[in-house]
Design a protein around this motif. Structure first.
Motif, mmCIF file in Angstrom:
data_model
loop_
_atom_site.group_PDB
_atom_site.id
_atom_site.type_symbol
_atom_site.label_atom_id
_atom_site.label_comp_id
_atom_site.label_asym_id
_atom_site.label_seq_id
_atom_site.Cartn_x
_atom_site.Cartn_y
_atom_site.Cartn_z
ATOM 1 N N PHE A 85 65.616 23.224 34.390
ATOM 2 C CA PHE A 85 66.957 23.788 34.558
ATOM 3 C C PHE A 85 67.221 24.862 33.511
ATOM 4 O O PHE A 85 67.901 25.870 33.809
ATOM 5 C CB PHE A 85 68.001 22.675 34.426
ATOM 6 C CG PHE A 85 69.401 23.194 34.215
ATOM 7 C CD1 PHE A 85 70.142 23.673 35.276
ATOM 8 C CD2 PHE A 85 69.966 23.204 32.954
ATOM 9 C CE1 PHE A 85 71.433 24.161 35.086
ATOM 10 C CE2 PHE A 85 71.250 23.688 32.745
ATOM 11 C CZ PHE A 85 71.993 24.168 33.823
ATOM 12 N N HIS A 89 68.357 28.578 34.181
ATOM 13 C CA HIS A 89 69.652 29.058 33.684
ATOM 14 C C HIS A 89 69.492 30.362 32.910
ATOM 15 O O HIS A 89 70.241 31.322 33.111
ATOM 16 C CB HIS A 89 70.281 27.975 32.798
ATOM 17 C CG HIS A 89 71.413 28.459 31.948
ATOM 18 N ND1 HIS A 89 71.226 28.911 30.652
ATOM 19 C CD2 HIS A 89 72.735 28.565 32.186
ATOM 20 C CE1 HIS A 89 72.388 29.268 30.142
ATOM 21 N NE2 HIS A 89 73.327 29.074 31.044
ATOM 22 N N GLY A 111 63.833 26.699 39.255
ATOM 23 C CA GLY A 111 64.822 26.019 40.078
ATOM 24 C C GLY A 111 64.182 25.087 41.089
ATOM 25 O O GLY A 111 64.675 23.991 41.341
ATOM 26 N N SER A 114 63.206 21.957 39.271
ATOM 27 C CA SER A 114 64.326 21.146 38.779
ATOM 28 C C SER A 114 65.347 20.832 39.862
ATOM 29 O O SER A 114 66.377 20.222 39.587
ATOM 30 C CB SER A 114 65.018 21.861 37.621
ATOM 31 O OG SER A 114 65.488 23.140 38.015
ATOM 32 N N TYR A 116 67.212 22.934 41.593
ATOM 33 C CA TYR A 116 68.314 23.885 41.637
ATOM 34 C C TYR A 116 67.858 25.086 42.453
ATOM 35 O O TYR A 116 66.669 25.390 42.505
ATOM 36 C CB TYR A 116 68.687 24.367 40.237
ATOM 37 C CG TYR A 116 69.527 23.404 39.426
ATOM 38 C CD1 TYR A 116 70.915 23.529 39.366
ATOM 39 C CD2 TYR A 116 68.926 22.375 38.707
ATOM 40 C CE1 TYR A 116 71.674 22.657 38.617
ATOM 41 C CE2 TYR A 116 69.685 21.501 37.959
ATOM 42 C CZ TYR A 116 71.064 21.644 37.917
ATOM 43 O OH TYR A 116 71.818 20.771 37.174
ATOM 44 N N ASN A 117 68.816 25.774 43.065
ATOM 45 C CA ASN A 117 68.494 27.046 43.688
ATOM 46 C C ASN A 117 69.080 28.141 42.819
ATOM 47 O O ASN A 117 70.298 28.235 42.648
ATOM 48 C CB ASN A 117 69.043 27.151 45.109
ATOM 49 C CG ASN A 117 68.710 28.491 45.748
ATOM 50 O OD1 ASN A 117 69.513 29.415 45.718
ATOM 51 N ND2 ASN A 117 67.500 28.610 46.282
ATOM 52 N N SER A 118 68.212 28.975 42.272
ATOM 53 C CA SER A 118 68.662 29.965 41.287
ATOM 54 C C SER A 118 69.566 31.029 41.908
ATOM 55 O O SER A 118 70.461 31.553 41.231
ATOM 56 C CB SER A 118 67.454 30.635 40.626
ATOM 57 O OG SER A 118 66.707 31.387 41.563
ATOM 58 N N TYR A 121 72.896 29.430 42.252
ATOM 59 C CA TYR A 121 73.406 29.133 40.912
ATOM 60 C C TYR A 121 73.867 30.394 40.191
ATOM 61 O O TYR A 121 74.806 30.335 39.396
ATOM 62 C CB TYR A 121 72.317 28.426 40.095
ATOM 63 C CG TYR A 121 72.795 27.919 38.752
ATOM 64 C CD1 TYR A 121 73.524 26.739 38.665
ATOM 65 C CD2 TYR A 121 72.521 28.620 37.578
ATOM 66 C CE1 TYR A 121 73.961 26.268 37.435
ATOM 67 C CE2 TYR A 121 72.963 28.162 36.349
ATOM 68 C CZ TYR A 121 73.679 26.981 36.285
ATOM 69 O OH TYR A 121 74.128 26.527 35.071
ATOM 70 N N TRP A 161 74.810 13.868 41.042
ATOM 71 C CA TRP A 161 74.098 15.149 41.027
ATOM 72 C C TRP A 161 73.129 15.239 42.199
ATOM 73 O O TRP A 161 73.076 16.265 42.897
ATOM 74 C CB TRP A 161 73.356 15.313 39.705
ATOM 75 C CG TRP A 161 72.548 16.561 39.625
ATOM 76 C CD1 TRP A 161 72.966 17.797 39.243
ATOM 77 C CD2 TRP A 161 71.151 16.700 39.943
ATOM 78 N NE1 TRP A 161 71.929 18.707 39.301
ATOM 79 C CE2 TRP A 161 70.808 18.063 39.730
ATOM 80 C CE3 TRP A 161 70.170 15.820 40.377
ATOM 81 C CZ2 TRP A 161 69.520 18.537 39.940
ATOM 82 C CZ3 TRP A 161 68.884 16.297 40.600
ATOM 83 C CH2 TRP A 161 68.576 17.644 40.372
ATOM 84 N N LYS A 165 73.419 17.911 45.168
ATOM 85 C CA LYS A 165 72.365 18.899 45.383
ATOM 86 C C LYS A 165 71.796 18.812 46.802
ATOM 87 O O LYS A 165 71.563 19.838 47.452
ATOM 88 C CB LYS A 165 71.240 18.708 44.355
ATOM 89 C CG LYS A 165 71.562 19.315 43.010
ATOM 90 C CD LYS A 165 71.504 20.829 43.072
ATOM 91 C CE LYS A 165 72.034 21.497 41.833
ATOM 92 N NZ LYS A 165 73.507 21.485 41.749
ATOM 93 N N HIS A 169 72.268 21.979 49.148
ATOM 94 C CA HIS A 169 71.116 22.743 49.626
ATOM 95 C C HIS A 169 71.113 22.850 51.149
ATOM 96 O O HIS A 169 70.863 23.932 51.706
ATOM 97 C CB HIS A 169 69.813 22.097 49.158
ATOM 98 C CG HIS A 169 69.528 22.287 47.703
ATOM 99 N ND1 HIS A 169 70.083 23.295 46.943
ATOM 100 C CD2 HIS A 169 68.733 21.577 46.845
ATOM 101 C CE1 HIS A 169 69.650 23.212 45.706
ATOM 102 N NE2 HIS A 169 68.824 22.181 45.618
#
Length: 320
Positions: A85, A89, A111, A114, A116-118, A121, A161, A165, A169
């Motif tokens: 992450f 970030h 991402g 971890s 996450y989708n950059s 984000y 979380w 997520k 997504h």
């Protein structure tokens, strides 16, 4: 001197008086020096992070049955995945590397690791910086608050979380972005395509695991990330929880001093107040920025244990 407890009213008042010129603490020359980006420093740090993930993952994979070694390896490996992450970030801010194509590529790949989708984000996080701790504007304020012990433990578990997520997504992949005011219309197609490609990567990894009849996806990504998420939640909860609910960057964000391994895997994100005050400063310059700025912040704490203990013992306060 650490200002990690409840500040005296006069301290908050003094900091509030400085709110209008908080970003004028550093001179233009000082900020320009601190904001110098470096491909080499970014790549060396990324290589170190990946080396930790690779070595701990290897120990986890080759020591089933030897749980005295396998379990610690799993914890380190899991956190090294969850803390991807951090480069995601940093890449979203386009500060760790001088080359923006490299920033974007590393952010997207980190991402994926971890969960996450950059691309999504980037827009979400832009609003977080524009409206940090401003009610009804900062999107992070919609997250569950640790208002009692039960909610605190639920947050730390990572379950909210994960659910958020997974839901986010799939909604993004289906183009359901109406409840995301931080994503402008012109950026929606890019977010949708980026999320679909990311889900395709996971689908391919699952398909390969099924094809070779090996639980690789489960053992080497899903399970480790489940183990690593509580550590990341423990860290991220300290960034703003209990700080002021206003736009004052000297009082609405916390810096937490911690051990070097944590700072390394988190890409110096524990220097979070410094990051929010001057987002252009790359990760490698944040320790130096801390030396120049620490006296101006209300919330500087000496450990994550202390911050989380305060969160638990003071749960229910409206500032959370």
């Amino acid at each position: 001197m650490f200002n990690d407890g409840i500040p005296q009213p006069e301290l908050l008042e003094n900091k509030a008086n400085k709110q209008h010129n908080g970003r004028q603490i550093l001179s233009a020359k000082e900020l320009n020096i601190l904001s110098d980006r470096s491909n080499s420093k970014g790549l060396v740090h990324l290589a170190g992070h990946l080396a930790i993930a690779g070595c701990s993952g290897y120990l986890w994979a080759t020591n089933f049955g030897n749980w005295a070694l396998a379990i610690p390896a799993l914890i380190v490996y899991g956190f090294s995945l969850a803390s991807m992450f951090a480069p995601m970030h940093e890449g979203v801010h386009r500060t760790p590397f001088a080359n923006n194509h490299l920033n974007d590529a590393v952010a997207w790949c980190a991402g994926v690791l971890s969960f996450y989708n950059s691309t999504f984000y980037r827009h979400y996080h832009k609003w977080h910086h524009l409206y940090t701790r401003v009610p009804d504007k900062d999107p992070e304020l919609t997250d569950m608050k640790p208002s009692n012990l039960g909610k605190y433990l639920l947050i730390i578990s990572g379950l909210p979380w994960w659910l958020g997520k997974i839901r986010g997504h799939f909604r993004a992949a289906l183009g359901q972005l109406n409840d995301c005011p931080f994503i402008p219309d012109k950026a929606q197609k890019e977010v949708i395509h980026s999320t679909r490609w990311q889900l395709a990567v996971y689908a391919a990894a699952i398909a390969i695991s099924i094809t070779v009849n090996q639980p690789w996806f489960l053992l080497y990504w899903l399970l480790p990330l489940v183990v690593g998420q509580p550590i990341l939640r423990f860290i991220l909860l300290a960034e703003h929880t209990g700080c002021t609910l206003d736009a004052n960057l000297l009082t609405n964000t916390r810096t937490t001093l911690t051990l070097w391994p944590v700072r390394f895997l988190m890409w110096n994100m524990p220097f979070h107040a410094e990051h929010h005050l001057y987002p252009s400063i790359p990760f490698h310059a944040l320790p130096k920025a801390h030396q120049q700025l620490r006296e101006h912040f209300v919330y500087v704490c000496w450990s994550y244990l202390k911050v989380n203990w305060d969160i638990v013992t003071k749960s229910g306060q409206s500032a959370f």
